[in-house]
Design an enzyme around this catalytic site. Sequence first.
Site, PDB file in Angstrom:
ATOM      1  N   GLY A  49       0.828  -1.195   0.000  1.00  0.00           N
ATOM      2  CA  GLY A  49       0.000   0.000   0.000  1.00  0.00           C
ATOM      3  C   GLY A  49       0.863   1.246   0.000  1.00  0.00           C
ATOM      4  O   GLY A  49       2.016   1.210   0.437  1.00  0.00           O
ATOM      5  N   GLN A  54       2.759  10.081   1.397  1.00  0.00           N
ATOM      6  CA  GLN A  54       4.084   9.444   1.409  1.00  0.00           C
ATOM      7  C   GLN A  54       4.931   9.843   0.210  1.00  0.00           C
ATOM      8  O   GLN A  54       6.143   9.666   0.222  1.00  0.00           O
ATOM      9  CB  GLN A  54       3.939   7.916   1.434  1.00  0.00           C
ATOM     10  N   CYS A  96       6.194  -0.001   7.308  1.00  0.00           N
ATOM     11  CA  CYS A  96       5.764   1.135   6.502  1.00  0.00           C
ATOM     12  C   CYS A  96       6.915   1.581   5.614  1.00  0.00           C
ATOM     13  O   CYS A  96       8.052   1.660   6.079  1.00  0.00           O
ATOM     14  CB  CYS A  96       5.343   2.272   7.425  1.00  0.00           C
ATOM     15  N   LEU A  97       6.607   1.871   4.348  1.00  0.00           N
ATOM     16  CA  LEU A  97       7.660   2.299   3.423  1.00  0.00           C
ATOM     17  C   LEU A  97       8.300   3.612   3.882  1.00  0.00           C
ATOM     18  O   LEU A  97       9.410   3.928   3.487  1.00  0.00           O
ATOM     19  CB  LEU A  97       7.091   2.456   2.005  1.00  0.00           C
ATOM     20  N   HIS A 139      -4.181   0.919   7.636  1.00  0.00           N
ATOM     21  CA  HIS A 139      -2.864   1.557   7.649  1.00  0.00           C
ATOM     22  C   HIS A 139      -2.828   2.739   6.663  1.00  0.00           C
ATOM     23  O   HIS A 139      -2.353   3.821   6.999  1.00  0.00           O
ATOM     24  CB  HIS A 139      -1.811   0.499   7.286  1.00  0.00           C
ATOM     25  N   GLU A 140      -3.370   2.520   5.455  1.00  0.00           N
ATOM     26  CA  GLU A 140      -3.329   3.577   4.434  1.00  0.00           C
ATOM     27  C   GLU A 140      -4.271   4.730   4.783  1.00  0.00           C
ATOM     28  O   GLU A 140      -3.932   5.895   4.591  1.00  0.00           O
ATOM     29  CB  GLU A 140      -3.666   3.020   3.050  1.00  0.00           C
ATOM     30  N   HIS A 143      -2.746   6.995   7.182  1.00  0.00           N
ATOM     31  CA  HIS A 143      -1.807   7.933   6.546  1.00  0.00           C
ATOM     32  C   HIS A 143      -2.531   9.208   6.097  1.00  0.00           C
ATOM     33  O   HIS A 143      -2.000  10.306   6.201  1.00  0.00           O
ATOM     34  CB  HIS A 143      -1.175   7.299   5.298  1.00  0.00           C
TER      35      HIS A 143
END
Length: 175
Positions: A49, A54, A96-97, A139-140, A143
């Site tokens: 995701g 981000q 997380c990226l 999670h997304e 964000h």
Amino acid sequence: MVLMATLEILKYPNPILKKKTRLVVKIDPAVLQLVQDMAETMYAAPGVGLAAPQVGCPLRLAVVDVTPADQPKNLVVLINPEVVATEGECSGEEGCLSIPEYTEEVKRKKRIVVRYQDLQGEKREIVGDDNLLSIALQHEIDHLDGILFIDRISMLKRSLFKRRLKKESKEEKNS
Ligand SMILES: [Zn+2]
């Protein structure tokens, strides 16, 4: 021909990651391009995701694909997603990226219903009722509200994480 590019993924503690996003009001060519590039960036990372903040865009927009690498892609583009129902609880190891090389157990809802718009602007709903999709959606969407998974772990774990981060950045400066 559509040109695609991978975008730079912002890393914690970049302040853009903490900002709440604004709604996508028009799905114009710039938004379509952003979606393409975000998908490309997510697959290249690789991740399951990626949310617009981000990559430095404060828009309520995210892409998700939780299919295993050996199966055909199933990209979900979430425009203006909202959680409309939740049920139960679960927890799983998250990463997380934007927070490389760190994972931690996070408590989440087990089942989640999300209302969103697709690329045509049509209202749609997606249900996450297996762990992976459900957690990825939460999670997304977090964000998009300026919330990172480290905001959902215990204070003790968070302070250990921050201490480690400080130590790492010091070591980087000294090397
Ligand atoms: Zn993330």
